[in-house]
Structure formats: structure tokens, C-alpha cells
Design a protein around this motif. Structure first.
Motif, short mmCIF file in Angstrom:
data_model
loop_
_atom_site.label_atom_id
_atom_site.label_comp_id
_atom_site.label_asym_id
_atom_site.label_seq_id
_atom_site.Cartn_x
_atom_site.Cartn_y
_atom_site.Cartn_z
N GLY A 10 31.36 -43.90 -22.68
CA GLY A 10 30.45 -42.77 -22.84
C GLY A 10 30.41 -42.29 -24.27
N PRO A 11 29.23 -42.28 -24.90
CA PRO A 11 29.12 -41.81 -26.28
C PRO A 11 29.53 -40.35 -26.40
CG PRO A 11 27.12 -42.94 -25.57
CD PRO A 11 27.95 -42.72 -24.35
N ALA A 12 30.03 -39.99 -27.57
CA ALA A 12 30.39 -38.59 -27.82
C ALA A 12 29.15 -37.72 -27.78
CB ALA A 12 31.08 -38.47 -29.18
N VAL A 13 29.30 -36.53 -27.22
CA VAL A 13 28.20 -35.57 -27.18
C VAL A 13 27.99 -35.00 -28.57
CG1 VAL A 13 27.51 -33.30 -26.32
CG2 VAL A 13 28.48 -35.00 -24.74
N LEU A 14 26.74 -34.93 -29.00
CA LEU A 14 26.40 -34.32 -30.28
C LEU A 14 26.12 -32.84 -30.04
CD1 LEU A 14 24.03 -37.13 -31.61
CD2 LEU A 14 26.43 -36.73 -32.23
N ARG A 15 26.88 -31.98 -30.71
CA ARG A 15 26.78 -30.53 -30.46
C ARG A 15 25.66 -29.87 -31.24
NH1 ARG A 15 30.07 -29.73 -25.95
NH2 ARG A 15 31.73 -31.29 -26.10
N SER A 16 25.17 -30.54 -32.28
CA SER A 16 24.08 -30.00 -33.08
C SER A 16 23.33 -31.16 -33.72
CB SER A 16 24.61 -29.05 -34.16
OG SER A 16 25.51 -29.74 -35.02
N ALA A 17 22.18 -30.87 -34.29
CA ALA A 17 21.40 -31.90 -34.96
C ALA A 17 22.19 -32.45 -36.15
CB ALA A 17 20.07 -31.35 -35.42
N PRO A 18 22.35 -33.76 -36.26
CA PRO A 18 23.15 -34.33 -37.35
C PRO A 18 22.45 -34.17 -38.70
CG PRO A 18 22.09 -36.06 -36.11
CD PRO A 18 21.79 -34.79 -35.38
N THR A 19 23.25 -34.03 -39.73
CA THR A 19 22.72 -33.97 -41.10
C THR A 19 23.49 -34.96 -41.97
OG1 THR A 19 24.25 -32.18 -41.66
CG2 THR A 19 22.06 -31.54 -40.89
N LEU A 20 22.90 -35.30 -43.10
CA LEU A 20 23.51 -36.24 -44.04
C LEU A 20 23.82 -35.47 -45.33
CD1 LEU A 20 24.20 -39.30 -44.13
CD2 LEU A 20 22.03 -39.63 -45.33
N PRO A 21 25.10 -35.23 -45.63
CA PRO A 21 25.45 -34.41 -46.80
C PRO A 21 24.99 -35.04 -48.11
CG PRO A 21 27.36 -34.78 -45.37
CD PRO A 21 26.29 -35.70 -44.90
N ALA A 22 24.67 -34.17 -49.08
CA ALA A 22 24.36 -34.63 -50.44
C ALA A 22 25.67 -34.82 -51.19
CB ALA A 22 23.48 -33.61 -51.14
N LEU A 23 25.78 -35.95 -51.89
CA LEU A 23 27.00 -36.29 -52.64
C LEU A 23 26.71 -36.24 -54.13
CD1 LEU A 23 28.05 -39.41 -50.53
CD2 LEU A 23 29.00 -37.10 -50.34
N SER A 24 27.64 -35.69 -54.88
CA SER A 24 27.49 -35.60 -56.32
C SER A 24 27.78 -36.94 -56.99
CB SER A 24 28.44 -34.54 -56.89
OG SER A 24 29.78 -35.01 -56.81
N LEU A 25 27.41 -37.05 -58.26
CA LEU A 25 27.68 -38.26 -59.03
C LEU A 25 29.17 -38.55 -59.15
CD1 LEU A 25 25.03 -37.78 -61.84
CD2 LEU A 25 25.09 -39.69 -60.21
N ASP A 26 29.98 -37.51 -59.12
CA ASP A 26 31.43 -37.70 -59.19
C ASP A 26 32.00 -38.19 -57.86
OD1 ASP A 26 31.51 -36.87 -61.82
OD2 ASP A 26 31.84 -34.77 -61.30
N GLN A 27 31.42 -37.75 -56.76
CA GLN A 27 31.95 -38.11 -55.45
C GLN A 27 31.72 -39.58 -55.11
OE1 GLN A 27 29.84 -34.76 -53.44
NE2 GLN A 27 31.77 -34.51 -52.31
N VAL A 28 30.57 -40.12 -55.51
CA VAL A 28 30.21 -41.48 -55.08
C VAL A 28 31.21 -42.53 -55.59
CG1 VAL A 28 28.48 -43.31 -55.29
CG2 VAL A 28 27.79 -40.98 -54.69
N PRO A 29 31.55 -42.58 -56.90
CA PRO A 29 32.55 -43.58 -57.34
C PRO A 29 33.90 -43.39 -56.66
CG PRO A 29 31.37 -42.67 -59.21
CD PRO A 29 31.00 -41.83 -58.04
N HIS A 30 34.25 -42.13 -56.39
CA HIS A 30 35.52 -41.87 -55.69
C HIS A 30 35.50 -42.48 -54.29
CE1 HIS A 30 39.16 -39.79 -54.45
NE2 HIS A 30 38.49 -39.32 -53.40
N LEU A 31 34.39 -42.29 -53.57
CA LEU A 31 34.27 -42.84 -52.22
C LEU A 31 34.28 -44.37 -52.24
CD1 LEU A 31 31.62 -40.36 -50.83
CD2 LEU A 31 33.90 -40.70 -49.87
N ILE A 32 33.60 -44.96 -53.25
CA ILE A 32 33.60 -46.41 -53.37
C ILE A 32 35.03 -46.91 -53.58
CG2 ILE A 32 32.84 -48.36 -54.79
CD1 ILE A 32 30.29 -46.77 -55.38
N GLY A 33 35.78 -46.20 -54.42
CA GLY A 33 37.17 -46.59 -54.67
C GLY A 33 38.03 -46.52 -53.43
N GLU A 34 37.65 -45.69 -52.49
CA GLU A 34 38.40 -45.56 -51.23
C GLU A 34 37.87 -46.47 -50.13
OE1 GLU A 34 38.42 -41.40 -50.22
OE2 GLU A 34 40.21 -41.05 -51.44
N GLY A 35 36.92 -47.36 -50.49
CA GLY A 35 36.45 -48.35 -49.52
C GLY A 35 35.09 -48.10 -48.93
N ALA A 36 34.39 -47.07 -49.39
CA ALA A 36 33.04 -46.82 -48.87
C ALA A 36 32.08 -47.90 -49.33
CB ALA A 36 32.55 -45.45 -49.32
N GLN A 37 31.03 -48.11 -48.56
CA GLN A 37 30.00 -49.09 -48.88
C GLN A 37 28.71 -48.36 -49.23
OE1 GLN A 37 29.79 -52.62 -49.12
NE2 GLN A 37 27.87 -51.91 -49.99
#
Length: 454
Positions: free
Chosen positions: A244-271
């Protein structure tokens, strides 16, 4: 109640090639059949008629999308109707062959039709004793039947024989009975279907080549011989739907990421997933990004090529619909959506971020370079540029070493080819180009015929 044609509302997901159905029960309540977790279209249809979903029926444990039945039970109090043999781990009305559900004037009768899955049910909609139509899910579909290899290649023949018996059972319904399948044109759950999405028993008895098979062995040979590859995520979603899929409690949103956050996330394995159009990606993209243009088929290729446990960072143009992107990911169980680059590539470029490029070539400019055709096998066989090396896009990561040097990558129009080129670029391939168009454009530009494979 009298049942009119407009009481049945098909809801087509063009990208996955599926149809869900909303049935107006005539008293402010509705039945939903094979609803996806992305309930936006269903909600809009229900709201237009001021309907509350009272019943949510699933024909089988879907492999290509997360079911919306659990969400409908949470939001509307819908009773979930599903096969007892599916052993679902959430509250539902467990049905066996012949069980009936009173919908308030209409009746829904469960018919065991295994083949696509073990626990598959079709649902016969009755007005009194009159058969109005049958929701056939992944059993009888327009011009074919759904694939039987999703539970493993070792069970494909056994399930194909079950599918034979199920189709013969459905063919015994009155000729006028409407057939409302879930899988249709464009679905990887299907063997090659026709363009229509609904039909009748009479029409299928006349035109479905599988129903015309003279015996079970011929049926099995035809069905199994028509099956191509399917997306990798199909192997995960059946179990996810059983839990059973998890119930979504509210409409999903996609956060805005800063220029500093993106390289950090890539370094931690993000694609990085770049959803911009092909030409924009070709002109410049973040190193290591995978190109999956945002279109109807976005979910298919995301689920085929990326693991579901990797954090995903998206690059989009300002005019692209981030809600559409988010729902396409969520409906196939991709929950680790880290966010999108705030300002997109304009912000990356303004900050002097490193970029890579891939050449986009028209058909008249590819002479002398090897061609890599990454379409599905059936597409390649039907007609390809002479001498093209063929590796399906879904296999390319594992077989990247077989790709020719300095290839021009080709598909039908260019979107899948750019995805393939981005994957090759990540593995170190250089001097990549993508054909702007497809084999038909090459044939027109050169005046030469395409090559067919016997």
C-alpha cells in the motif's frame, strides 16, 4: 438506475498508456477503477459532477504505477475492492471469483482472470441481469492481451496459458458487452495493441489475433513472441502496491535549491536530472546530468534508468510545470525529490558553473559517423539507418562499452537519443552527437531506404 454512456468517464494517462475509469453511480457517489496515485484528472472529473468516490477497485497489483486506492480510502472513505489472492497489507474488501458488490442500483461482479498476474480480477458491471461492460485491466485488451512475464521469465509460459483461459472466459460474455481495459497503446504492460482504448466483446472476437488463435499452444507462442523489454521499476511496484502506497497528506511541492546546495547534494550522491528540451540540454548542461525531457513519457524513463533510492535534483526551464514533474515521479514511487535548481541553467551559467555540451546534428550532417540506434527492438527491426549499431536505451548503462566511438545517437525524434547520449557522456564517451529527428528524417534527407531486419 438507468446507465447512460456518459456515466463512464475514461481517464487516459498518455505517458504510461493506461486508462483509469470513473463511474457516476447516479446518486452523488462514484466508482473508480485502477486509479493512479496521481489523482488530479480523476478529482477534476469527480468535482465537475460533484461526486464522492465511494468505491475504488483495482484489477491487479499494478507494476507500472502506484495505485490511488489507498489515497481514495483516506480522502473519501472509499471502500477498496481487490482480489483476496493479492494478500494486500491494508484494509480492503477481499474478493474471490463470483463475489458481487452492490453499488446502489448497479452491481460489480468479480471474475478471476489470471494471466497478467496471478491474482488478476476483471470486474463485470451489471444493471440487474444486463451486462453493461467489463473492466478487464491487463487481461483482454484492444487487439491483444497484457504481458505475462512480470512475475519472472520462468513463469511467463504458465501465466500465458492462464491468460488463454481468461480470454476465452471473457469471450463468452454477450457480444454487446463493452470492454474497458486498463492497459492500451503505449503501455509496456501490453503486447502490441491497437490505437483504440475501449472495445466490445464482439469486436474483439472479430479482430483480436490472440482470440483467433486455434489452440492454446498457438496463443502462447503468439503472446510470448510479441513481448519486448519493460522498465526496470516494474519489478518493484507490484510489492509496493501490495503493501500500500503511503498516504499523501498535502499536495507535494518541489523545493528550490540554491547554487551552493546543488554541488553539496551531488557530493552526497544525488543525481542531476535535466528535464529541459533536447536543444537546451545540447547547448549546455551540468556535468553528469541525465537528460530526461519533461513530457508524457517522463515517468517511464525516470523509472527505467534511475534507482528509486537516489536523491534527485532537477534542472528545469522557468516555463516548465514542476507540479507535473513531481506527480510523474510520485506515481511510480520516486519519493526522494531533493528539489530543483533555483534559477535553472541561467543561474548556473551566471555563476560560471562548469558545463558540458552534446552536438545536435540534422540528418544531412551525419555521413561518415557510426550510428547508435537506442530504440526498442521492434522499432529497430521495422526500419533503421543502414549499419546502425543497436542497443536499447534501457540496456545502455550496462552495455556502454559496446557503443561505437564518436557515435551519432538516434531514436524516433531525439528525446530518447539525448537521454542515451547523456548516459554515455557520464561513462567517459567523447565527441557525442544526437540526430535531430529520426531514421525517417535520414531517409528523406538522403533519398536512401531504411534497412529492415528479418
Amino acid at each position: 438506475m438507468g446507465f447512460a454512456d456518459d456515466h463512464l468517464i475514461p481517464l487516459v494517462d498518455e505517458g504510461l498508456g493506461n486508462s483509469a475509469y470513473l463511474v457516476d453511480l447516479g446518486d452523488g457517489r462514484a466508482l473508480a477503477v485502477d486509479a493512479s496515485r496521481d489523482l488530479r484528472a480523476l478529482r477534476a472529473a469527480a468535482d465537475r459532477r460533484s461526486l464522492t468516490v465511494a468505491f475504488a477497485a483495482d484489477t491487479h497489483l499494478h507494476a507500472d504505477f502506484l495505485s490511488g486506492a489507498v489515497q481514495l480510502a483516506h480522502d473519501d472513505g472509499a471502500a477498496v475492492l481487490a482480489s483476496a489472492a493479492g494478500n494486500r497489507a491494508f484494509e480492503h474488501t477481499a474478493l474471490a471469483d463470483g463475489d458481487e458488490t452492490d453499488l446502489g442500483g448497479l452491481t460489480l461482479r468479480a471474475l478471476a482472470t489470471p494471466g497478467h498476474t496471478d491474482e488478476h480480477l476483471s470486474f463485470l458491471l451489471l444493471d440487474g441481469t444486463r451486462e453493461l461492460g467489463v473492466f478487464t485491466g491487463g487481461s483482454l485488451i484492444v487487439g491483444s492481451a497484457a504481458r505475462t512475464d512480470l512475475l519472472g521469465a520462468d513463469r511467463a509460459e504458465e501465466l500465458a496459458r492462464a491468460q488463454y483461459r481468461s480470454l476465452r472466459r471473457l469471450a463468452e460474455l454477450p457480444d454487446a458487452t463493452a470492454v474497458w481495459p486498463t492497459h492500451g497503446a503505449g503501455s509496456f504492460c501490453s503486447a502490441p495493441p491497437g490505437a483504440e482504448r475501449t472495445t466490445t466483446i464482439a469486436a474483439q472476437k472479430r479482430a483480436n489475433p490472440l482470440l483467433a488463435a486455434p489452440d492454446q499452444d498457438t496463443f502462447v507462442r503468439k503472446l510470448l513472441g510479441s513481448l519486448g523489454s519493460y522498465p526496470a521499476y516494474f519489478d518493484r511496484l507490484g510489492e509496493a502496491n501490495r503493501r500500500g502506497p503511503a498516504v499523501l497528506r498535502s499536495a507535494p511541492t518541489l523545493p528550490a535549491l540554491s547554487l551552493d546546495q546543488v554541488p553539496h547534494l551531488i557530493g552526497e550522491g544525488a543525481q542531476i536530472i535535466d528535464v529541459r528540451p533536447v536543444a537546451d540540454f545540447a547547448a549546455g548542461h551540468i556535468p553528469g546530468a541525465v537528460s530526461i525531457p519533461l513530457r508524457d513519457q517522463f515517468a517511464t524513463w525516470l523509472g527505467w534508468l534511475l534507482p528509486d533510492d537516489t536523491p534527485l535534483v532537477f534542472v528545469a526551464n522557468p516555463d516548465q510545470d514542476l507540479a507535473e514533474l513531481t506527480w510523474q515521479a510520485l506515481k511510480i514511487g520516486y519519493e526522494r525529490l531533493a528539489g530543483h535548481l533555483d534559477g535553472g541553467m541561467d543561474a548556473w551559467t551566471a555563476d560560471s558553473g562548469e558545463q558540458e555540451r552534446i552536438e545536435l546534428l540534422t540528418a544531412d550532417r551525419i555521413a561518415g559517423r557510426p550510428v547508435l540506434d537506442i530504440r526498442q527492438r521492434a522499432e529497430h527491426i521495422a526500419g533503421h539507418i543502414p549499419g546502425a549499431v543497436h542497443i536499447e536505451l534501457g540496456d545502455l548503462t550496462e552495455r556502454s562499452g559496446e557503443a561505437p566511438r564518436r557515435p551519432v545517437v538516434a531514436c524516433g525524434h531525439g528525446e530518447r537519443a539525448m537521454t542515451a547520449a547523456s548516459l554515455l557522456q557520464r561513462t567517459g564517451h567523447k565527441d557525442l552527437a544526437v540526430l535531430d529527428g529520426g531514421p525517417a528524417d535520414w531517409s528523406k534527407a538522403t533519398g536512401r531506404p531504411l534497412e529492415e531486419t528479418a
